[in-house]
Design a protein around this motif. Structure first.
Motif, PDB file in Angstrom:
ATOM      1  N   VAL A  10       7.248  25.746   0.987  1.00 53.52           N
ATOM      2  CA  VAL A  10       6.026  26.070   1.714  1.00 53.52           C
ATOM      3  C   VAL A  10       4.996  26.690   0.776  1.00 53.52           C
ATOM      4  O   VAL A  10       3.816  26.292   0.761  1.00 53.52           O
ATOM      5  N   GLU A  11       5.432  27.653  -0.023  1.00 56.55           N
ATOM      6  CA  GLU A  11       4.524  28.296  -0.966  1.00 56.55           C
ATOM      7  C   GLU A  11       4.063  27.307  -2.032  1.00 56.55           C
ATOM      8  O   GLU A  11       2.889  27.311  -2.427  1.00 56.55           O
ATOM      9  N   PHE A  12       4.969  26.444  -2.487  1.00 51.58           N
ATOM     10  CA  PHE A  12       4.618  25.487  -3.523  1.00 51.58           C
ATOM     11  C   PHE A  12       3.560  24.498  -3.033  1.00 51.58           C
ATOM     12  O   PHE A  12       2.556  24.252  -3.723  1.00 51.58           O
ATOM     13  N   THR A  13       3.781  23.907  -1.868  1.00 50.03           N
ATOM     14  CA  THR A  13       2.824  22.929  -1.350  1.00 50.03           C
ATOM     15  C   THR A  13       1.484  23.568  -1.017  1.00 50.03           C
ATOM     16  O   THR A  13       0.442  22.919  -1.110  1.00 50.03           O
ATOM     17  N   LYS A  14       1.494  24.840  -0.652  1.00 48.77           N
ATOM     18  CA  LYS A  14       0.239  25.545  -0.409  1.00 48.77           C
ATOM     19  C   LYS A  14      -0.513  25.759  -1.715  1.00 48.77           C
ATOM     20  O   LYS A  14      -1.735  25.607  -1.783  1.00 48.77           O
ATOM     21  N   ARG A  15       0.214  26.096  -2.773  1.00 54.77           N
ATOM     22  CA  ARG A  15      -0.401  26.377  -4.068  1.00 54.77           C
ATOM     23  C   ARG A  15      -0.963  25.110  -4.703  1.00 54.77           C
ATOM     24  O   ARG A  15      -2.021  25.139  -5.341  1.00 54.77           O
ATOM     25  N   TYR A  16      -0.266  23.971  -4.528  1.00 58.12           N
ATOM     26  CA  TYR A  16      -0.689  22.721  -5.153  1.00 58.12           C
ATOM     27  C   TYR A  16      -0.938  21.657  -4.080  1.00 58.12           C
ATOM     28  O   TYR A  16      -0.353  20.572  -4.111  1.00 58.12           O
TER      29      TYR A  16
END
Length: 291
Positions: A10-16
């Motif tokens: 979730v954090e990864f897809t939000k960041r990129y």
């Protein structure tokens, strides 16, 4: 194997979440002190609508992926970033079948991406040589042999393995390389690209080793499975076989080198406390495209 910090999907897809965010991250990694024109060395540029950087002096246009394994791949940066994420977040790695499902590409595209990632891993580790005390041996990979020779006479895929040890005789860094045979010239070739001259090399007393490793402080010893000699090396060989067969469920000989590149890359960075993902991005940017 790896002990890096994890980041949630979730954090990864939000960041990129966008191509622009991925491109900006690559630009920061490639030019940490700001843009530098690869043609004239000028430090000033402006970004075009297509994402390229145009030098303000010579007008050369540069892409953040130019000359790397991601260049002209026809795969979006978001999917490349997702591939990096899934490759680094599980110590077992990811197969092309799994990756194709996870990021929504064909099996052929997933295989293409993983092959380039493993090539970059291998090129990154080629920059370093093992030194100090180094354990050395050969091994083979493949399914059960029926009616064929076993051990060093096997027709299975062969590989050399070298492991450097620290002052407490614990593993430090690993090198593995596929070989057609384990004769003297092959031993010399692998040792020359894997082990620093002057290192102490510990192996069994196989005749090819004795004649090939004369330029090192070679200490051949009769192999005793009940002793601690080559203990770590054989444990790691077992781990490599489990890694390859457990994740990829098959081993065409032509792919073994890529799989060993990945295993060594992971092993050599097992104690990184920073995200292994960032190290892989750096490896992809630093490795020149060469098929």
């Amino acid at each position: 194997m790896s002990k890096h910090k994890k980041i949630s999907i979730v954090e990864f897809t939000k960041r990129y979440s966008t191509e622009e965010a991925c491109r900006e991250h690559l630009a920061e990694q490639r030019w940490p002190d700001g843009f530098v024109c690869p043609c004239c060395g000028n430090a000033h540029a402006h970004q075009l609508s297509n994402g390229r950087y145009q030098c303000s002096k010579c007008r050369h246009q540069a892409s953040v992926t130019a000359g790397t394994f991601m260049h002209r791949s026809h795969v979006s940066l978001r999917k490349w970033f997702l591939a990096f994420y899934f490759v680094t977040q599980d110590k077992r790695g990811v197969s092309a079948t799994q990756l194709s499902f996870l990021i929504g590409v064909t099996y052929k595209t997933a295989w293409f991406m993983l092959r380039r990632i493993r090539k970059a891993m291998g090129q990154r580790d080629e920059q370093y040589l093992l030194d100090g005390v180094v354990e050395f041996d050969d091994t083979y990979f493949g399914g059960p042999t029926v009616g064929k020779k076993r051990g060093r006479g096997t027709e299975k895929a062969k590989a050399f393995v070298a492991l450097s040890l620290d002052q407490n005789s614990n593993p430090k860094f690993l090198k593995m390389g596929v070989t057609d045979n384990i004769k003297r010239l092959s031993v010399q070739k692998f040792a020359g690209i894997a082990i620093q001259p002057g290192s102490t090399v510990i192996s069994d007393g196989y005749r090819s080793y004795v004649s090939a490793l004369k330029n090192y402080n070679h200490q051949p010893k009769p192999y005793d499975p009940n002793s601690r000699e080559l203990m770590w090396l054989h444990i790691i060989i077992g781990n490599a076989k489990a890694f390859i067969l457990g994740t990829y469920h098959g081993l065409p000989k032509q792919n073994l080198s890529d799989y060993l590149n990945e295993f060594c890359y992971r092993f050599n960075r097992r104690n990184f406390m920073t995200d292994l993902y960032d190290h892989l991005v750096a490896a992809m940017l630093a490795s020149p495209l060469a098929e």
